[in-house]
Design a protein around this motif. Structure first.
Motif, PDB file in Angstrom:
ATOM      1  N   TRP A  86     -56.372 -48.977-136.088  1.00 42.03           N
ATOM      2  CA  TRP A  86     -55.426 -48.563-135.053  1.00 42.03           C
ATOM      3  C   TRP A  86     -54.042 -48.625-135.686  1.00 42.03           C
ATOM      4  N   LEU A  87     -53.452 -47.467-135.976  1.00 37.20           N
ATOM      5  CA  LEU A  87     -52.194 -47.431-136.710  1.00 37.20           C
ATOM      6  C   LEU A  87     -51.078 -48.112-135.922  1.00 37.20           C
ATOM      7  N   ASN A  88     -50.294 -48.904-136.629  1.00 35.14           N
ATOM      8  CA  ASN A  88     -49.243 -49.705-136.016  1.00 35.14           C
ATOM      9  C   ASN A  88     -47.977 -48.870-135.815  1.00 35.14           C
ATOM     10  N   VAL A  89     -47.332 -49.025-134.650  1.00 38.29           N
ATOM     11  CA  VAL A  89     -46.144 -48.218-134.338  1.00 38.29           C
ATOM     12  C   VAL A  89     -44.910 -49.070-134.064  1.00 38.29           C
ATOM     13  N   THR A  90     -44.915 -50.324-134.488  1.00 38.45           N
ATOM     14  CA  THR A  90     -43.788 -51.210-134.213  1.00 38.45           C
ATOM     15  C   THR A  90     -42.470 -50.649-134.743  1.00 38.45           C
ATOM     16  N   ASN A  91     -42.503 -50.006-135.897  1.00 37.99           N
ATOM     17  CA  ASN A  91     -41.286 -49.461-136.497  1.00 37.99           C
ATOM     18  C   ASN A  91     -40.951 -48.059-136.007  1.00 37.99           C
ATOM     19  N   GLY A  92     -41.641 -47.603-134.969  1.00 37.09           N
ATOM     20  CA  GLY A  92     -41.322 -46.302-134.400  1.00 37.09           C
ATOM     21  C   GLY A  92     -42.113 -45.150-134.969  1.00 37.09           C
ATOM     22  N   HIS A  93     -43.055 -45.436-135.869  1.00 36.72           N
ATOM     23  CA  HIS A  93     -43.903 -44.404-136.456  1.00 36.72           C
ATOM     24  C   HIS A  93     -45.189 -45.065-136.928  1.00 36.72           C
ATOM     25  N   ASP A  94     -46.186 -44.267-137.267  1.00 37.34           N
ATOM     26  CA  ASP A  94     -47.466 -44.800-137.723  1.00 37.34           C
ATOM     27  C   ASP A  94     -47.328 -45.544-139.048  1.00 37.34           C
ATOM     28  N   GLN A  95     -47.989 -46.699-139.128  1.00 38.73           N
ATOM     29  CA  GLN A  95     -48.124 -47.427-140.394  1.00 38.73           C
ATOM     30  C   GLN A  95     -49.502 -48.067-140.442  1.00 38.73           C
ATOM     31  N   GLU A  96     -50.102 -48.034-141.653  1.00 40.23           N
ATOM     32  CA  GLU A  96     -51.461 -48.563-141.810  1.00 40.23           C
ATOM     33  C   GLU A  96     -51.413 -49.947-142.446  1.00 40.23           C
ATOM     34  N   GLN A  97     -51.063 -50.954-141.674  1.00 35.97           N
ATOM     35  CA  GLN A  97     -50.816 -52.281-142.213  1.00 35.97           C
ATOM     36  C   GLN A  97     -52.036 -52.908-142.885  1.00 35.97           C
ATOM     37  N   THR A  98     -53.215 -52.757-142.294  1.00 35.87           N
ATOM     38  CA  THR A  98     -54.408 -53.350-142.907  1.00 35.87           C
ATOM     39  C   THR A  98     -54.717 -52.662-144.231  1.00 35.87           C
ATOM     40  N   LYS A 180     -72.845 -40.822-144.146  1.00 38.08           N
ATOM     41  CA  LYS A 180     -73.476 -41.304-142.920  1.00 38.08           C
ATOM     42  C   LYS A 180     -73.146 -42.790-142.730  1.00 38.08           C
ATOM     43  N   PRO A 181     -72.291 -43.104-141.771  1.00 40.27           N
ATOM     44  CA  PRO A 181     -71.892 -44.511-141.598  1.00 40.27           C
ATOM     45  C   PRO A 181     -72.994 -45.360-140.989  1.00 40.27           C
ATOM     46  N   GLN A 182     -73.108 -46.568-141.490  1.00 38.93           N
ATOM     47  CA  GLN A 182     -74.059 -47.546-140.944  1.00 38.93           C
ATOM     48  C   GLN A 182     -73.352 -48.589-140.093  1.00 38.93           C
ATOM     49  N   VAL A 183     -72.107 -48.919-140.457  1.00 34.79           N
ATOM     50  CA  VAL A 183     -71.327 -49.926-139.748  1.00 34.79           C
ATOM     51  C   VAL A 183     -69.916 -49.394-139.553  1.00 34.79           C
ATOM     52  N   ILE A 184     -69.398 -49.501-138.338  1.00 32.20           N
ATOM     53  CA  ILE A 184     -68.031 -49.087-138.046  1.00 32.20           C
ATOM     54  C   ILE A 184     -67.283 -50.275-137.458  1.00 32.20           C
ATOM     55  N   ILE A 185     -66.242 -50.696-138.158  1.00 37.13           N
ATOM     56  CA  ILE A 185     -65.459 -51.866-137.771  1.00 37.13           C
ATOM     57  C   ILE A 185     -64.055 -51.424-137.400  1.00 37.13           C
ATOM     58  N   ALA A 186     -63.575 -51.864-136.251  1.00 32.82           N
ATOM     59  CA  ALA A 186     -62.214 -51.569-135.823  1.00 32.82           C
ATOM     60  C   ALA A 186     -61.276 -52.678-136.267  1.00 32.82           C
ATOM     61  N   THR A 187     -60.095 -52.277-136.728  1.00 42.21           N
ATOM     62  CA  THR A 187     -59.112 -53.270-137.161  1.00 42.21           C
ATOM     63  C   THR A 187     -57.713 -52.813-136.769  1.00 42.21           C
ATOM     64  N   GLY A 188     -56.796 -53.757-136.757  1.00 44.88           N
ATOM     65  CA  GLY A 188     -55.405 -53.464-136.481  1.00 44.88           C
ATOM     66  C   GLY A 188     -54.574 -54.703-136.731  1.00 44.88           C
ATOM     67  N   HIS A 189     -53.299 -54.474-137.021  1.00 44.67           N
ATOM     68  CA  HIS A 189     -52.377 -55.558-137.336  1.00 44.67           C
ATOM     69  C   HIS A 189     -51.306 -55.672-136.267  1.00 44.67           C
ATOM     70  N   SER A 190     -50.959 -56.899-135.860  1.00 46.54           N
ATOM     71  CA  SER A 190     -49.848 -57.181-134.972  1.00 46.54           C
ATOM     72  C   SER A 190     -50.031 -56.489-133.625  1.00 46.54           C
ATOM     73  N   GLN A 191     -49.100 -55.586-133.233  1.00 49.31           N
ATOM     74  CA  GLN A 191     -49.236 -54.963-131.918  1.00 49.31           C
ATOM     75  C   GLN A 191     -50.524 -54.152-131.821  1.00 49.31           C
ATOM     76  N   SER A 192     -51.003 -53.616-132.925  1.00 51.75           N
ATOM     77  CA  SER A 192     -52.281 -52.908-132.899  1.00 51.75           C
ATOM     78  C   SER A 192     -53.431 -53.882-132.648  1.00 51.75           C
ATOM     79  N   ALA A 193     -53.353 -55.064-133.244  1.00 46.56           N
ATOM     80  CA  ALA A 193     -54.363 -56.091-132.978  1.00 46.56           C
ATOM     81  C   ALA A 193     -54.308 -56.539-131.528  1.00 46.56           C
TER      82      ALA A 193
END
Length: 434
Positions: A86-98, A180-193
């Motif tokens: 879940w891309l982080n938007v704290t700085n006003g735009h998308d960032q991929e913190q993880t 073909k995915p076997q496992v899908i894990i959701a992640t996010g940092h800070s406000q995304s978390a």
């Protein structure tokens, strides 16, 4: 699904006809491809009662957003696991913190990574950054006059669910190509978390979209007890002292929480990754204007713990082997309150990598100064006199690093490769040679 969306220019070109924050890594050399897709459809709005299952409030809200995909070019390189951030938007735009923290591990281990633009702030920035490329994106259900009719990110949860569905069971276009995915894990940092914590509590019981969750630096979000998939919080020293200490609960069932001593909410590694991207695609970096008391960002390798934890989380999903519990950080009072510290100013307790247990610098999760300085923390090296007093012999220093690192490896808090590199760095260092 639309795509992959073509790019007519290289990253940094004034036309901006390329994916925003396209990776600076030579992904092709590593056997990877980076592609952008547009995801569109209709989404639900949900109620999100605290730590409880939600319900649909309204349906059929049209949206269009984007996915940025970094995946192995061939099935032979793919390990079957997908990390959806879940891309982080704290700085006003998308960032991929993880991604900034563990990109090296994801690439070397054969993961696919997918970033999702789920929130209005990020999508609306893209619309202005390059109207020709992104002007049709909309997660606020604009009316005929172009005015957003949904202004609370209510569609973000269903967008995440549909992104996972598009990866797991694509229809006409697959964002993962032939993988073909076997496992899908959701992640996010800070406000995304924080938003993912709401997803865990209120939406996952309805969608069952993800196999596990990795919540990095979440913001004092309680997690429900009756989980159906593993949920792992990985927290810096700053996170625990400033926020998460208020909602601590024991590891039990499908929940684990790891607290890492000597680390900050934003690390030096993340700084080094994202500042060049901001300067390239925006013209300046928010961090350029910070005036903190100490140099920003701790250097204790938080990413080593994140990489090890991700592997343990995957093992939990695929083999049913629970992640180990980790010792908590120690509070001098509370929580909430201040963490207890040793004579070097290092937090006591928690996961203690060799950089904390056998220190050559003071690393503190909290910095001082205006704005967001507090969450950056700092690392200040010891002077030569202190180093000589602590480590009069090089071999003794290396032995201590090797002992602590071996203990962390056996506990599951650092991967064998990172452990070997840590010991090798100590052996190559000048500590104790003068």
């Amino acid at each position: 699904m639309i795509g992959p969306v073509t790019a007519s220019a290289s990253p940094g070109d004034p036309s901006r006809d390329y994916p925003f924050f396209a990776s600076t890594r030579d992904l092709a050399k590593l056997g990877y491809v980076e592609q952008e897709f547009f995801l569109q459809g209709t989404a639900n709005r949900y109620s999100t009662p605290p730590a409880q299952t939600g319900s649909i409030i309204s349906e059929d809200h049209s949206y269009k957003t984007r996915l940025i995909v970094r995946r192995p070019a061939s099935s032979a390189r793919f390990n079957g696991k997908v990390v959806v951030e879940w891309l982080n938007v704290t700085n006003g735009h998308d960032q991929e913190q993880t991604w900034y923290e563990i990109d090296e591990h994801l690439l070397s281990a054969g993961y696919a990574w997918v970033g999702v633009s789920a929130q209005r702030v990020g999508v609306n920035y893209l619309r202005t950054w390059n109207p020709a490329r992104y002007g049709t994106l909309d997660v606020g259900q604009r009316d005929k006059s172009g005015t957003e009719t949904i202004t609370d990110d209510a569609l973000s949860y269903d967008i995440m669910s549909q992104a996972a569905q598009a990866l797991r069971a694509p229809t006409r276009i697959s964002p993962l190509g032939r993988l073909k995915p076997q496992v899908i894990i959701a992640t996010g940092h800070s406000q995304s978390a924080s938003r993912l914590s709401t997803y865990v509590n209120s939406i996952q019981p309805l969608s069952r979209a993800f196999d596990a969750f990795a919540l990095e630096g979440s913001l004092a979000n309680p997690i429900r007890v009756d989980l159906t998939v593993p949920v792992w919080k990985v927290l810096s020293e700053y996170d625990v002292e400033a926020l998460e200490g208020r909602v601590r609960r024991p590891d039990e069932g499908l929940f684990r929480s790891w607290e890492v001593a000597g680390t900050s909410h934003n690390t030096r590694r993340a700084l080094d990754a994202r500042v060049p991207l901001q300067r390239r695609d925006i013209g300046t970096a928010q961090e350029d204007s910070l005036d903190c008391t100490e140099p920003i960002g701790t250097t204790v390798p938080f990413h080593h713990v994140m990489a090890a934890g991700l592997e343990r989380l995957v093992r939990w999903v695929t083999h049913g082997t629970p992640m180990p519990s980790a010792p908590p950080l120690v509070f001098a009072s509370g929580p909430p309150g201040q963490l207890a510290r040793d004579r070097f100013g290092m937090a006591l307790g928690g996961i203690r990598l060799s950089q904390v247990a056998v220190p050559i610098a003071t690393s503190n999760g909290t910095n001082s100064g205006p704005g967001t300085c507090d969450r950056w923390g700092f690392t200040v090296p010891f002077d030569d006199a202190k180093l000589a007093a602590l480590y009069p012999r090089h071999g003794g220093y290396v032995s201590r690093v090797a002992k602590v690192t071996g203990q962390n490896r056996r506990a599951g808090f650092i991967l064998p490769g990172d452990a070997a590199r840590t010991i090798s760095e100590a052996a190559r260092s000048p500590i104790g040679t003068n």
